[in-house]
Design an enzyme around this catalytic site. Structure first.
Site, PDB file in Angstrom:
ATOM      1  N   LYS A  21       0.853  -1.193   0.000  1.00  0.00           N
ATOM      2  CA  LYS A  21       0.000   0.000   0.000  1.00  0.00           C
ATOM      3  C   LYS A  21       0.881   1.232   0.000  1.00  0.00           C
ATOM      4  O   LYS A  21       2.004   1.201   0.516  1.00  0.00           O
ATOM      5  CB  LYS A  21      -0.889   0.031   1.249  1.00  0.00           C
ATOM      6  CG  LYS A  21      -2.119   0.893   1.080  1.00  0.00           C
ATOM      7  CD  LYS A  21      -3.184   0.128   0.325  1.00  0.00           C
ATOM      8  CE  LYS A  21      -4.488   0.853   0.244  1.00  0.00           C
ATOM      9  NZ  LYS A  21      -5.542  -0.087  -0.192  1.00  0.00           N
TER      10      LYS A  21
HETATM   11  N1  GLU Z   1      -7.115  -0.023  -3.676  1.00  0.00           N
HETATM   12  C1  GLU Z   1      -7.842  -1.222  -3.990  1.00  0.00           C
HETATM   13  C2  GLU Z   1      -7.912  -2.137  -2.792  1.00  0.00           C
HETATM   14  O1  GLU Z   1      -7.808  -1.716  -1.670  1.00  0.00           O
HETATM   15  C3  GLU Z   1      -7.311  -1.893  -5.246  1.00  0.00           C
HETATM   16  C4  GLU Z   1      -5.881  -2.340  -5.167  1.00  0.00           C
HETATM   17  C5  GLU Z   1      -5.343  -2.842  -6.508  1.00  0.00           C
HETATM   18  O2  GLU Z   1      -6.083  -2.914  -7.457  1.00  0.00           O
HETATM   19  O3  GLU Z   1      -4.149  -3.134  -6.554  1.00  0.00           O
HETATM   20  O4  GLU Z   1      -8.162  -3.308  -2.917  1.00  0.00           O
END
Ligand code: GLU
Length: 422
Positions: free
Chosen positions: A112
């Site tokens: 993240k």
């Molecule tokens: N931000 C989204 C999540 O929390 C998508 C993450 C992604 O597609 O890599 O799952």
């Protein structure tokens, strides 16, 4: 008129993520060695960087990229822009991504990123410069075969395009697979923009079938009106469900006879908020959580269902479109009162699943139709739901615990099979 904001609660999100992990680790009787590996993020990068503002001044910003676990493949996870971002929040969200990718059996670990910023206070040009500099700072970690960012809170396809362009300029050639959630015209995937909402709808289809509820007659309250909340409202309405309430950071609207999402979203486009929509009465975000409805979809920020309000949740199903909307104390209360919780790592996995499809399409330079994308998404989500349900029934545990048991086991097995280097 009622006003409120979605203020994040003070409990440390990383402590919560570790507690949720510990519950699964206990049930799996995980060894102390595996526990300490999985409780800690593998890599953490903090970046402090300057951005030139439109008025000629320079301002320093702080951002993070955390990679939780790399055992099952490259790491994957979004980037958020929010004033409340902290390193511990990003650690928690990276850990959640590891479990999310494992529940859906995508060949990824979790990561993240985040920047401490209120994007509403910056111009589009300032956001572009911030994005390009942040991408440059984290470029030592990211790459198509190692760490692939995507949109999250307050980031979008345009921001992904700037990241992709920045990295491509450094390389001297176009690197489409560096990010997912890109615009279609530069290698994005059909269906990616709506994928998280579509995943919610698929998982709700499974859950309502299991519980004997008719989804096309269900009454739904949705907290949050960003990409996920808005698309979920639209799709559930199209299926015949009654969307009784929806909110954004400024408050919400309620109409027990049903809101018309298209109309409501047009009102939001014109005024910047769902508040003041004439065909409904004003409610606060707190009131929305406690509404009389069949399905509650928290699709905004974390820790909105807590020990303080969980007993007043009247929905039969809580579908966690947001990451971390329910605290562990609230989880226990909800389980005891028979609320069926579809946990974030299952319920909102549609986004990362189609991100995976986008990455595969980019690497192969071979693109699928929207119908193919949606069919594959439905297959992955339905299979994940059934696998989690089976564990929940076998072990007589809540769906969150079951999802964690399944995910932690898969990651622990990968760590064990690979062994510890050197
Ligand atoms: N931000 C989204 C999540 O929390 C998508 C993450 C992604 O597609 O890599 O799952």
């Amino acid at each position: 008129m009622a006003t409120d904001t979605l203020v994040p609660a003070p409990e440390n999100p990383f402590a919560i993520a570790r507690r949720q992990f510990d519950i699964a680790a206990d049930l799996l009787d995980l060894s102390p060695n595996l526990r300490c590996i999985l409780r800690s993020p593998q890599r953490e990068l903090t970046v402090n960087f300057p951005v030139k503002l439109d008025d000629g001044n320079t301002r320093m910003f702080t951002g993070y990229r955390v990679q939780h676990n790399l055992s099952r493949g490259p790491v994957k996870g979004g980037i958020r822009y929010h004033p409340s971002v902290t390193l511990d929040e990003i650690r928690a969200l990276a850990m959640l991504m590891t479990w999310k990718c494992a529940v859906t059996n995508l060949p990824y670990g979790g990561a993240k990123g985040g920047v401490i910023v209120d994007p509403r206070q910056l111009s589009a040009e300032e956001i572009e410069r911030l994005t390009r500099r942040y991408a440059t700072e984290i470029s030592i970690l990211i790459g198509p075969e190692k760490d692939i960012p995507a949109p999250d809170v307050n980031t979008n396809p345009q921001i992904m395009a700037w990241i992709m362009d920045t990295i491509s300029m450094h390389q001297g050639y176009t690197v489409p697979a560096i990010v997912t959630g890109k615009p279609l015209n530069i290698g994005g995937s059909e269906g990616r923009n709506e994928a998280t909402a579509r995943g919610i709808v698929y998982v709700l289809g499974e859950a309502t079938r299991h519980l004997g509820i008719d989804l096309s007659r269900a009454r739904v309250a949705i907290q949050g009106c960003g990409n996920v909340g808005a698309n979920t409202a639209r799709m559930l309405h199209d299926l015949g469900a009654t969307v009784v309430a929806i909110s954004d950071s400024q408050g919400g609207v309620y109409n027990p006879r049903g809101l018309r999402p298209i109309d409501l979203l047009q009102h939001k486009r014109h005024t910047g908020t769902v508040r003041g929509y004439p065909r409904g009465e004003s409610i606060t975000n707190e009131e929305l959580i406690e509404l009389d409805c069949d399905i509650l979809v928290p699709a905004a920020l974390s820790q909105v269902i807590t020990a303080a309000n969980a007993t007043r949740v009247r929905a039969r199903i809580v579908a966690e479109a947001a990451n971390g909307p329910t605290t562990p104390e609230a989880d226990e209360i909800l389980y005891d009162q028979g609320t069926f919780v579809l946990p974030d790592i299952l319920a909102n996995a549609g986004g990362v699943t189609v991100s995976y499809f986008e990455w595969v399409q980019g690497l192969q330079e071979f693109f699928w139709t929207e119908r193919e994308v949606n069919a594959q998404l439905e297959r992955v989500i339905s299979h994940a739901f059934q696998s989690v349900l089976r564990v929940a029934q076998e072990r007589e545990v809540p769906m969150r615990t079951a999802a964690y048991v399944l995910a932690v086991k898969r990651v622990a097995d990968a760590v064990t099979t690979r062994g510890i280097y050197p």
